[in-house]
Design a protein around this motif. Sequence first.
Motif, mmCIF file in Angstrom:
data_model
loop_
_atom_site.group_PDB
_atom_site.id
_atom_site.type_symbol
_atom_site.label_atom_id
_atom_site.label_comp_id
_atom_site.label_asym_id
_atom_site.label_seq_id
_atom_site.Cartn_x
_atom_site.Cartn_y
_atom_site.Cartn_z
ATOM 1 N N PHE A 25 6.723 -1.428 -5.461
ATOM 2 C CA PHE A 25 5.977 -0.180 -5.330
ATOM 3 C C PHE A 25 4.589 -0.456 -4.741
ATOM 4 O O PHE A 25 4.188 -1.605 -4.594
ATOM 5 C CB PHE A 25 5.856 0.503 -6.698
ATOM 6 C CG PHE A 25 7.182 0.902 -7.267
ATOM 7 C CD1 PHE A 25 7.736 2.142 -6.995
ATOM 8 C CD2 PHE A 25 7.902 0.018 -8.071
ATOM 9 C CE1 PHE A 25 8.972 2.501 -7.506
ATOM 10 C CE2 PHE A 25 9.136 0.375 -8.592
ATOM 11 C CZ PHE A 25 9.677 1.621 -8.307
ATOM 12 N N ALA A 26 3.869 0.608 -4.446
ATOM 13 C CA ALA A 26 2.509 0.484 -3.902
ATOM 14 C C ALA A 26 1.637 -0.332 -4.854
ATOM 15 O O ALA A 26 1.714 -0.180 -6.073
ATOM 16 C CB ALA A 26 1.895 1.856 -3.667
ATOM 17 N N PHE A 27 0.835 -1.190 -4.286
ATOM 18 C CA PHE A 27 -0.131 -2.052 -4.963
ATOM 19 C C PHE A 27 0.512 -3.152 -5.799
ATOM 20 O O PHE A 27 -0.158 -3.771 -6.624
ATOM 21 C CB PHE A 27 -1.162 -1.241 -5.759
ATOM 22 C CG PHE A 27 -1.887 -0.275 -4.868
ATOM 23 C CD1 PHE A 27 -2.775 -0.738 -3.921
ATOM 24 C CD2 PHE A 27 -1.623 1.088 -4.937
ATOM 25 C CE1 PHE A 27 -3.413 0.149 -3.066
ATOM 26 C CE2 PHE A 27 -2.266 1.977 -4.086
ATOM 27 C CZ PHE A 27 -3.157 1.507 -3.147
ATOM 28 N N THR A 71 0.839 -1.202 0.000
ATOM 29 C CA THR A 71 0.000 0.000 0.000
ATOM 30 C C THR A 71 0.875 1.253 0.000
ATOM 31 O O THR A 71 2.084 1.175 0.219
ATOM 32 C CB THR A 71 -0.916 0.036 1.240
ATOM 33 O OG1 THR A 71 -0.097 0.140 2.407
ATOM 34 C CG2 THR A 71 -1.794 -1.203 1.324
ATOM 35 N N PHE A 72 0.245 2.412 -0.187
ATOM 36 C CA PHE A 72 0.979 3.674 -0.127
ATOM 37 C C PHE A 72 1.625 3.877 1.244
ATOM 38 O O PHE A 72 2.678 4.494 1.346
ATOM 39 C CB PHE A 72 0.060 4.858 -0.430
ATOM 40 C CG PHE A 72 -0.311 4.990 -1.883
ATOM 41 C CD1 PHE A 72 0.668 5.051 -2.863
ATOM 42 C CD2 PHE A 72 -1.635 5.075 -2.264
ATOM 43 C CE1 PHE A 72 0.336 5.184 -4.206
ATOM 44 C CE2 PHE A 72 -1.984 5.209 -3.598
ATOM 45 C CZ PHE A 72 -0.998 5.256 -4.567
ATOM 46 N N TYR A 105 9.477 1.456 1.373
ATOM 47 C CA TYR A 105 10.486 1.875 2.339
ATOM 48 C C TYR A 105 11.219 0.642 2.871
ATOM 49 O O TYR A 105 10.593 -0.362 3.198
ATOM 50 C CB TYR A 105 9.810 2.647 3.476
ATOM 51 C CG TYR A 105 10.765 3.230 4.474
ATOM 52 C CD1 TYR A 105 11.660 4.231 4.106
ATOM 53 C CD2 TYR A 105 10.783 2.783 5.782
ATOM 54 C CE1 TYR A 105 12.543 4.767 5.020
ATOM 55 C CE2 TYR A 105 11.665 3.317 6.708
ATOM 56 C CZ TYR A 105 12.539 4.315 6.323
ATOM 57 O OH TYR A 105 13.417 4.834 7.229
ATOM 58 N N PHE A 106 12.546 0.709 2.960
ATOM 59 C CA PHE A 106 13.386 -0.455 3.256
ATOM 60 C C PHE A 106 13.014 -1.162 4.553
ATOM 61 O O PHE A 106 13.100 -2.385 4.647
ATOM 62 C CB PHE A 106 14.863 -0.064 3.252
ATOM 63 C CG PHE A 106 15.290 0.736 4.454
ATOM 64 C CD1 PHE A 106 15.816 0.109 5.563
ATOM 65 C CD2 PHE A 106 15.156 2.116 4.462
ATOM 66 C CE1 PHE A 106 16.212 0.839 6.667
ATOM 67 C CE2 PHE A 106 15.540 2.857 5.561
ATOM 68 C CZ PHE A 106 16.074 2.213 6.677
ATOM 69 N N ALA A 107 12.597 -0.445 5.571
ATOM 70 C CA ALA A 107 12.297 -1.067 6.859
ATOM 71 C C ALA A 107 11.107 -2.022 6.781
ATOM 72 O O ALA A 107 10.989 -2.937 7.603
ATOM 73 C CB ALA A 107 12.042 -0.003 7.914
#
Length: 151
Positions: free
Chosen positions: A78-80, A20-21, A31-33
């Motif tokens: 990426f998102a989705f 998700t976003f 985001y890497f985490a």
Amino acid sequence: MPMIKSPDGESYFEYRFITTFEETNVVGNIYFANFVVWQGKCREMFLYEYCPDIIDEIYRGLALITLDLSVQYISQIFAFDKVVMRMYLEAQSSSRLLMRFEYYKEEADKSLTLSCKGTHATAAMVEVNGKMIPTNFPDSMFHLFEEYQIS
């Protein structure tokens, strides 16, 4: 979230989800985490699915402690995007596990692209007189992980 055998005979647990976003950074990629968070979720979903009595053990004082983990990024997600995670058991003792993770992006044609690899070392511990000491994994969990052992 089934246990699966690969063509080469390796057993693994598969965890699938859609990103998700919320999981992206300002650039728009994941985001890497979050890759680290996903390792924990995959491990927990495995326990939930195949070893639900572990919750009772945790309430009685069992702690599953992360000793070490690693994440190696290969390609962007990426998102989705649809993600397929595979968790393999690399090594096991009575109180420690080393798991290997592979993260795949599922493409529109259902093919999988390797996006990330990781490892996660866990120890079973209990608190005794204010100190954490190693203990054996519960029998149900220990025997279950044996099914995932790499030959």
